[in-house]
Design an enzyme around this catalytic site. Structure first.
Site, PDB file in Angstrom:
ATOM      1  N   GLU A  79      36.820  17.537 -12.541  1.00 33.04           N
ATOM      2  CA  GLU A  79      37.639  18.053 -11.440  1.00 33.04           C
ATOM      3  C   GLU A  79      39.017  17.407 -11.410  1.00 33.04           C
ATOM      4  OE1 GLU A  79      34.984  14.802  -9.573  1.00 33.04           O
ATOM      5  OE2 GLU A  79      34.946  16.213 -11.252  1.00 33.04           O
ATOM      6  N   HIS A 135      26.574  24.989  -9.289  1.00 34.54           N
ATOM      7  CA  HIS A 135      27.623  24.783 -10.290  1.00 34.54           C
ATOM      8  C   HIS A 135      28.456  26.039 -10.533  1.00 34.54           C
ATOM      9  CE1 HIS A 135      26.594  20.685 -11.529  1.00 34.54           C
ATOM     10  NE2 HIS A 135      25.332  21.020 -11.302  1.00 34.54           N
ATOM     11  N   ASN A 177      29.256  21.082  -5.715  1.00 33.63           N
ATOM     12  CA  ASN A 177      28.284  21.473  -6.737  1.00 33.63           C
ATOM     13  C   ASN A 177      26.857  21.368  -6.215  1.00 33.63           C
ATOM     14  OD1 ASN A 177      29.831  22.298  -8.941  1.00 33.63           O
ATOM     15  ND2 ASN A 177      30.097  20.224  -9.700  1.00 33.63           N
ATOM     16  N   ASP A 214      42.753  15.145  -7.993  1.00 36.24           N
ATOM     17  CA  ASP A 214      41.295  15.198  -8.088  1.00 36.24           C
ATOM     18  C   ASP A 214      40.768  15.974  -6.884  1.00 36.24           C
ATOM     19  OD1 ASP A 214      38.844  13.576  -9.482  1.00 36.24           O
ATOM     20  OD2 ASP A 214      38.485  13.878  -7.346  1.00 36.24           O
ATOM     21  N   ASP A 218      32.389  26.057 -10.481  1.00 32.47           N
ATOM     22  CA  ASP A 218      33.267  26.595 -11.529  1.00 32.47           C
ATOM     23  C   ASP A 218      34.294  27.548 -10.939  1.00 32.47           C
ATOM     24  OD1 ASP A 218      31.946  25.142 -13.428  1.00 32.47           O
ATOM     25  OD2 ASP A 218      30.776  26.810 -14.223  1.00 32.47           O
TER      26      ASP A 218
END
Length: 247
Positions: free
Chosen positions: A161, A131, A126, A118, A135
């Site tokens: 994630e 965002h 973010n 993770d 990404d």
């Protein structure tokens, strides 16, 4: 060649042959109605030339349709089994591929180990950088994981994630070394120009244990890794106990 493909090839060949015969004799028959004084040599020539022109044309259109159908099937398979953002296998593909490795491990001296990883503080990435940057982190991290992948190792993005890893290793020590090296390497990669780290929980398959059970134990170990300060690989505890972070 699979029986289904053989039947399809025979059916296609029969259709082309029947079409060629029909479209060669029909024009000749019409020709005979218009010009009954036709030489036998002309009939033979027509029956050879016309199929020679028709068959390749029919084959071209039929094969083009089959190629389009095959490409569409491949694209559908890719969409059904790969994560659209990162290009890694998705949850469905992971369970299929990792399950196959687990079955193979029963007949091998190697061990089967799986892990959940993770991205640490991904929400902060973010919220701080947007965002789009998040990404980019996911895509570049996926590329880094793929670069570090080894033979008999399956990587996948399960969602958000969270990533999953499963593979065959020579020993538990080899699995530990590989998972810990994976965490260190990600720390040094700086995906998207950001200091990104991952926490990872892993476990070794016990006799008769299912993949879902292993992932559950790996998830508990991932919780331990987060509680112990993140940016580390932690092996699952057999008793299922969890580490409690210090106040």
């Amino acid at each position: 060649m699979p029986p289904r493909d053989v039947r399809r090839a025979v059916r296609t060949g029969a259709i082309i042959t029947i079409a060629s015969v029909f479209f060669s004799f029909f024009p000749v028959w019409v020709w005979l109605q218009i010009d009954p004084v036709i030489r036998l040599q002309d009939i033979y020539i027509s029956c050879i030339v016309i199929p020679a022109l028709i068959a390749p044309t029919c084959s071209f259109f039929i094969l083009r349709a089959q190629i389009r159908a095959q490409r569409l099937a491949e694209e559908n398979h890719r969409l059904a089994n790969h994560d659209e953002l990162t290009g890694l296998p998705n949850r469905r593909a992971f369970f299929a591929q990792a399950g196959a490795l687990l079955s193979r491990s029963h007949r091998s001296t190697d061990i089967f180990a799986c892990a959940l990883a993770d991205i640490d503080n991904f929400k902060c990435i973010n919220d701080t950088h947007g965002h789009d940057r998040g990404d980019r982190v996911l895509k570049m991290l996926a590329a880094a994981l793929a670069d570090l992948s080894a033979a008999n190792v399956v990587l996948a993005r399960l969602g958000g994630e969270e990533f999953a890893v499963a593979g065959m290793f020579a020993s538990e020590a080899a699995a530990r070394i590989w998972f810990e090296a994976l965490v260190r390497e990600v720390e040094h990669r700086h995906p998207a120009g950001l200091p990104v780290t991952i926490s990872l929980g892993w476990c070794v398959a016990e006799a008769g244990e299912t993949l879902s059970s292993q992932l559950s134990r790996a998830d508990h170990a991932l919780y331990d890794a987060k509680a112990c300060g993140k940016n580390r690989a932690v092996k699952a505890r057999l008793d299922g106990a969890r580490v409690v972070a210090a106040a």
